[in-house]
Every structure is written in C-alpha cells, then in structure tokens.
Design an enzyme around this catalytic site. Structure first.
Site, PDB file in Angstrom:
ATOM      1  N   HIS A  40       0.832  -1.210   0.000  1.00 30.62           N
ATOM      2  CA  HIS A  40       0.000   0.000   0.000  1.00 30.62           C
ATOM      3  C   HIS A  40       0.866   1.259   0.000  1.00 30.62           C
ATOM      4  O   HIS A  40       0.739   2.120  -0.870  1.00 30.62           O
ATOM      5  CB  HIS A  40      -0.910  -0.023   1.229  1.00 30.62           C
ATOM      6  CG  HIS A  40      -1.785   1.175   1.359  1.00 30.62           C
ATOM      7  ND1 HIS A  40      -3.107   1.168   0.974  1.00 30.62           N
ATOM      8  CD2 HIS A  40      -1.539   2.432   1.800  1.00 30.62           C
ATOM      9  CE1 HIS A  40      -3.632   2.363   1.177  1.00 30.62           C
ATOM     10  NE2 HIS A  40      -2.700   3.155   1.690  1.00 30.62           N
ATOM     11  N   GLU A  41       1.758   1.332   0.970  1.00 32.95           N
ATOM     12  CA  GLU A  41       2.582   2.546   1.082  1.00 32.95           C
ATOM     13  C   GLU A  41       3.534   2.659  -0.103  1.00 32.95           C
ATOM     14  O   GLU A  41       3.865   3.752  -0.543  1.00 32.95           O
ATOM     15  CB  GLU A  41       3.346   2.555   2.405  1.00 32.95           C
ATOM     16  CG  GLU A  41       2.443   2.646   3.637  1.00 32.95           C
ATOM     17  CD  GLU A  41       1.460   3.806   3.600  1.00 32.95           C
ATOM     18  OE1 GLU A  41       1.772   4.852   2.988  1.00 32.95           O
ATOM     19  OE2 GLU A  41       0.357   3.661   4.176  1.00 32.95           O
TER      20      GLU A  41
ATOM     21  N   HIS B 247       1.735   4.378  -2.852  1.00 29.85           N
ATOM     22  CA  HIS B 247       1.822   5.843  -2.685  1.00 29.85           C
ATOM     23  C   HIS B 247       3.187   6.337  -3.153  1.00 29.85           C
ATOM     24  O   HIS B 247       3.310   7.372  -3.811  1.00 29.85           O
ATOM     25  CB  HIS B 247       1.672   6.231  -1.214  1.00 29.85           C
ATOM     26  CG  HIS B 247       0.267   6.218  -0.707  1.00 29.85           C
ATOM     27  ND1 HIS B 247      -0.764   6.886  -1.326  1.00 29.85           N
ATOM     28  CD2 HIS B 247      -0.284   5.642   0.393  1.00 29.85           C
ATOM     29  CE1 HIS B 247      -1.887   6.700  -0.636  1.00 29.85           C
ATOM     30  NE2 HIS B 247      -1.617   5.945   0.414  1.00 29.85           N
TER      31      HIS B 247
ATOM     32  N   HIS C  25       3.400   6.688  -6.763  1.00 27.35           N
ATOM     33  CA  HIS C  25       2.677   7.888  -7.207  1.00 27.35           C
ATOM     34  C   HIS C  25       3.625   9.101  -7.166  1.00 27.35           C
ATOM     35  O   HIS C  25       3.598   9.961  -8.031  1.00 27.35           O
ATOM     36  CB  HIS C  25       1.481   8.100  -6.275  1.00 27.35           C
ATOM     37  CG  HIS C  25       0.354   8.887  -6.853  1.00 27.35           C
ATOM     38  ND1 HIS C  25      -0.712   9.278  -6.078  1.00 27.35           N
ATOM     39  CD2 HIS C  25       0.101   9.359  -8.093  1.00 27.35           C
ATOM     40  CE1 HIS C  25      -1.571   9.961  -6.837  1.00 27.35           C
ATOM     41  NE2 HIS C  25      -1.095  10.019  -8.062  1.00 27.35           N
TER      42      HIS C  25
END
Ligand SMILES: [Zn+2]
Length: 682
Positions: free
Chosen positions: A473-474, A477, A480
């Site tokens: 998940h992180e 990010h 991104h």
C-alpha cells in the site's frame, strides 16, 4: 543580533550529502528553530517581491514565481516533519508545538495577501485569452480557488478571525497527535511465560523485544502498537488479558489527565463549524468535499449507506457462528468485542484449515520488499538499486536509487521499516522532495515509514498478510510520487484530491496476492521453498473472510467522521454524540470502531482526512474496478493497460480532474460492484 543563518550553505537547506540527500550527520536538533525562522523570512521576502511587482501579471512572473518560491522552507520542513514522525524526541516535540502555529500563520498570511490575490485574480479573469495548456490552466484555477477558500474575499475582520481559527486548529491537531502518542508510549501490559497461552512465536518474540526496550528484559509486553495489539487479541487464550488490552486500545486519548483528547476534539469541531460558516459553506464537510471527486456529503452517503446495511447483515450472521464456536469451546460469558478476533481466527482455522501464523514464515520482509520492486519493474519498467552506507535520519532507514528502463536516474526511495519508541504508530509515505519540471526541475525523493516489529539480531523480519499488504500500500503511494511526470510542483505525485489519492496505493495491494508474485517472492524463511499451492489457495479463498467485521469497523469510523462534520454546528459533547450516533446506526456492541474519536488521528491530528475518512472506501471502489480491468484481460501485467495506468494515474498527479484521468485509463467510470464482490458482501 541573533546569530545569522546562511540558507545558501546550511545543511538543512542546501543538501550536500551523498546522492544530493541532506547531510544528516551535520544536522543538529538545535538547528531547526533558527533555520525555520530564516527560511520563513526568506519566503516572505520572495512573496512580497511577487506581490509588489509593478509589471502586468504573467504566468511566469506570478504563478510560476509563486510555485517556485520558498525552496529553503520546503527543504527544512520536509526534514523536520520526517523527524517529527519517524524519529522524534522531546526537543523535536517542543519545536513542533512552536512551529505548527508559525507555519499556519505564515501560509494564511500568504493566502490572505491582497496584492498577491489581485495578481492571481487578474490572470484568472484573463485565463481564456491567455491560451494556456491544460495543466497550467488547472493550476491557475486551483490556485485561485485555494485563495478564495482561504478567505481572500473576506473583509478585514473575517480574515483576522479565519487566521486565528486556522492557527488554533493547527496547534490543537498537534496536541491531539501527541496525546495519542503519549498514551501509546506510556501503556504496556507486562506478562510472564505463563500468561502467553495461544500466542505464536513471532508474537512472543516481538513482545519480548518490546519488554526489553521498556527495561523489562526477560518478560513480555503487550503494547498499543497495532502490530502487537491485533495479533495478541487474535491469539491469546486469556480472555481476561484480551479484555484489558481491548479496553486500553479503545480508550487511547480518553484516559483523563494531560493526554486526554476530549476537550481537544470538542474545540476542534466547534472551530471547524465556525470556519465553514465564515467561508459560506453549510457545513465543514461541504467545505472539505468541494474539491474532491465525490464533491458532496450526499454522494458520500450514497456510497457508505448501502455498504453499511450489507456489512451489518454480514456481521450479524458471522457473529452467530462465532457465538456457536464460543459455546462449543465452553464459554459461558456473553460474547464481547474482545472475543471477536479470537473466535474469528478459530473459525478461519476451522473453515480454511490453516491459521494466519502458518503464512508468516513465507512473508519475509526483505523478500516482500523485492516483490514490491519486481512488480513495479514489470508494470512500469523502473528498477531499484540499494545504496549501502548512506546515513539518513536513523540507522534503520535504507536508501535506494530509482532507475528508468534506460538506466537513467529517476529519483530516490528511502524506507524505514521497524517500530521504535521514537516513531509514531502507523505506516505512511511522504516526500523529502517532489518531482516536477518547472524552473530548474526537481527529481523526487520519496520515503516510506513502517512500524514492523524488529526481529532479534540475526533473524529475518517476518510479516503478517496485513503487514505485507501495508508494505504494498505505502509503496503504491511512493510510486505515485516517484513516477510523477508533471510540470507544476503543486500537482506533483500525491497532490490529488483525498478520495483519489488512495487509488494508486490500494490498487497496488492487488499485486501482492497475484499467484505469480507470491510464488516467486513468498519463500519460507528456513527452507527457501515457495508457499505451498494449497496454502496459497486457502489464503486467496480466505481473503473475503471476516468482511463483515472489517467493513463494520471501518464504515463506523467513516460514518462518525461524516456525522461530526456534515452538520452546520458542532456537538457540545462529542463523545456522547459518538455513542448516540452509533446507537442510531445499530452499531453492534461486539465490534469497536476501527478508530474511536479520542484517537482518530486521520481526522483530528491535523486536517488531512477530516470529513474524508470515507475516501479509503471511495478509493476501494476505484481500485477494485481498476484491477478488474487487468483481470478482464487475463493478464495481471497486461502491458498496454499498464502503460495507460502509468500515464493516467501514477504519472499524472493532480494535473487533470480525477474523473477525467480515471476514464482515460479505464474507458468508463467505476462501478461499486467489483468492490462489494471483492469484500465478499454480495
Ligand atoms: Zn494510503
């Protein structure tokens, strides 16, 4: 005269370490205060020059100048906030209380600078004739709207009041977070060998480590870190201890005394309601949702309400099964919240004939990091090279160079994986520098912070499935931030609306459980053998298990967040309001909210997810629908789709409206069906 700080050479503002990172060894805690003061002043002078320019406003002399101003302040801030979260101490915390309101004052002064707004407004009114490219036009519109929402059109009194409100909110938010941290740090339940019935080895060793860190070598500590609390309440046979831990965990921030958040929350809600009214909005939620993909509280409820109904039904039928199991196990007690995880784990073992702990030896931290990198290479063509011996903010932080397919350097990725008392709980991504091309341009320097239990020296760190998901998940990010391809700093990377920002992270989690990824990277810590196929299949089948519980605990928090903020005023007793609202929603008393109000950091430790906690689920609608696109092609690495995903989602930042970006990737708007199916609710 105070000693002058030279921003041109100071290690906090001029980064001269290896790989152009800050030279952390030369930064003392005492440097932050004076450098902040000097950097704030320098930024002020730049703003004054832009606002006072006598030439006709142009994109160059106004919008671009504004975006590029304040580089020393960006540099000192990014290091400071990294330290404040990942490696803090009493000096840093004291500074935080001092700096938060200063920063808030500084930025509200900029957004209320009338001469500056007049120049932005002039550009905005001429935006049609300026013939701007789409990204520049969007940045101009966002900037203009930002000024208006910050009170640029208020009269002098209104402006003054707004500045005061923002300042108070900012320091209340800081206190809120520090209070939770204090409760988490101060509470530990020390146990001895005889109290550990049911606990798997990984948990025992994490608890031994936690006890040792707290000066009780040879004993075992239950702490309020999720990576200890959750497995403890899942596995401990001792109902009395589970109850003690449950009460401590759910009462964080509500224990009376100096660290109690009750009045902090009440004051914050009052100030937020006043702020919304001042700016002409019907509620704080209406204000916060104005620039999101959802846009209104009504749209949020249209998503949450049907999910809540389905989740309650699912949880009620799940509870019946758990009660049966408890009765069979000889329990005469009324089924309680501290029983749920325990019996759910038993039911999981019964239904899927394996327990969560069996998976753990296959999920080695280092291998799962490799899996993150490998998936990024296959989807987006980038690769990672670790650089050893480069000091960051703590010896545990690791440094990687990120490379494009042609071998050119794209930026840096830093990661700091283990829990320690100087780190706040949770997992997050942030940037030391963001990527953009305006002016001299800037390569992204992105970092991830995790709170995995540190293994004893010489042993491999092992993750639970949830922790491995958090890592993906992180890292989503982080991608991104690292893949960003924009011109303007203010739309770089994760600078998108809150209900869109979780799409890249939640979508990335899907690749963890792609069989080809697990087969390659989920290798047993002792034998090196891949996770057996049947264990893998059971795990995949078990993914929707417990959806009722998980959806209820999440959605309850999201609904409480909306209930607080979608009303025009503030409740006088927020914690009573929390109880009453949960009653009205038929919240089962056997499930606790994922985050209760007094420790709901997303919503109260700052402004980040206030009236915005729903956005995790909003993004889940997007991520389920987006991954379904890959499944429809039968190839989780479909190159054409991966390219569209990169261009329109991971590289695009906030350069376009989220609806437009999503449609460009998917060819249509998302539907919630895939999310309900993924959760096992339909
Ligand atoms: Zn996230």
């Amino acid at each position: 005269m105070s000693s002058a700080v030279d921003l041109v050479v100071h290690p906090l503002t001029k980064w001269q370490g290896p790989l152009d990172l800050p030279d952390f060894a030369r930064i003392g805690d005492g440097d932050f205060g004076p450098v902040f003061d000097a950097a704030l002043k320098a930024h002020e002078a730049e703003i004054d020059a832009i606002a006072g320019n006598s030439e006709t406003p142009t994109i160059e002399n106004t919008l671009a100048a504004l975006e590029l101003a304040g580089e020393p302040l960006d540099h000192v801030s990014s290091i400071f906030w990294c330290r404040a979260g990942a490696h803090t101490n009493e000096d840093i915390q004291a500074l935080e209380r001092d700096i938060s309101p200063k920063m808030s004052r500084h930025f509200s002064a900029i957004s209320m600078n009338e001469k500056l707004f007049a120049r932005i407004d002039d550009l905005y009114q001429r935006r049609e004739v300026l013939k701007l490219d789409a990204e520049t036009l969007r940045v101009l519109e966002k900037t203009w709207k930002g000024f208006v929402r910050s009170g640029a059109r208020l009269d002098a009194d209104g402006k003054k009041r707004l500045a005061r409100i923002n300042e108070e909110l900012s320091s209340l938010g800081t206190s809120f977070g520090q209070n939770v941290l204090a409760d988490e740090r101060d509470w530990a339940l020390f146990l001895d060998e005889a109290d550990l019935s049911g606990l798997p080895d990984f948990l025992k060793s994490a608890m031994a480590q936690a006890a040792e860190m707290r000066g009780q070598k040879g004993r075992y500590a239950v702490t309020l870190s999720r990576s200890i609390y959750e497995p403890f309440s899942t596995f401990s046979e001792r109902r009395d201890l589970r109850e003690i831990a449950f009460r401590a965990f759910t009462m964080r921030g509500q224990n009376g005394g100096a660290s109690d958040n009750t009045s902090v929350v009440r004051d914050m809600l009052k100030l937020r309601a006043e702020k919304a009214k001042l700016l002409g909005y019907g509620s704080f939620a209406a204000l916060k949702l104005d620039d999101t993909m959802a846009k209104t509280p009504k749209a949020v409820h249209a998503l949450l309400d049907p999910v809540w109904e389905k989740a309650l039904e699912k949880a009620a039928s799940d509870q019946k099964e758990l009660e049966r199991l408890a009765a069979e196990a000889g329990s005469n007690e009324k089924f309680a919240a501290w029983d749920w995880r325990f019996y759910q784990e038993k039911l999981r073992a019964e239904k899927f004939a394996f327990d969560e702990a069996e998976l753990k030896p296959y999920l080695q931290l280092d291998r799962i990091i490799e899996a993150c990198f490998d998936v990024a290479t296959r989807l987006f063509g980038i690769s990672f090279e670790e650089k050893h011996g480069i000091a960051a903010w703590h010896p545990d932080a690791r440094v990687f160079v990120v490379k494009n397919a042609d071998g050119s350097e794209r930026g840096l990725f830093l990661a700091d994986y283990f829990a320690r008392p100087s780190k706040r709980s949770g997992a997050w991504m942030s940037a030391l520098k963001s990527g953009y091309t305006l002016g001299q341009g800037s390569q992204p320097v992105i970092y991830n912070i995790m709170n995995f239990a540190k293994p004893p020296a010489g042993e491999a760190a092992l993750l639970s499935v949830d922790e491995a998901k958090t890592l993906f998940h992180e890292f989503g990010h982080a991608l991104h931030g690292m893949l960003t391809e924009v011109t303007w700093p203010s739309v770089s990377g994760t600078s998108v609306s809150r209900d869109f920002v979780e799409l890249p992270s939640q979508l990335y989690e899907h690749w963890l459980t792609v069989p080809a990824v697990l087969e390659k990277h989920a290798l047993h810590v002792k034998t090196g053998k891949p996770m057996p196929k049947d264990l893998l299949d059971k795990m995949l089948a078990a993914r929707t298990f417990g959806a009722g519980f998980a959806t209820v605990e999440f959605t309850a928090s999201a609904l409480i967040d909306m209930a607080y903020h979608a009303r025009p005023d503030a409740p006088s007793e927020p914690l009573r309001f929390e109880t009453e609202t949960l009653d009205r929603l038929d919240m089962p008393d056997t499930i606790a909210m994922r985050h209760r109000t007094p420790h709901f950091g997303h919503v109260f430790a700052g402004d980040g997810y206030s009236a915005g906690y729903y956005s995790y689920m909003w993004s889940e609608v997007l991520d389920a629908d987006a991954f379904a696109a890959f499944e429809e092609t039968g190839d989780p690495f479909n190159p054409a789709l991966a390219e569209r995903l990169k261009q329109n989602i991971y590289a695009a930042g906030g350069s376009k409206d989220p609806e437009e970006l999503y449609t460009a990737f998917r060819g249509k708007m998302p539907s919630p069906e895939a999310m309900m199916v993924k959760r096992g609710l339909v």
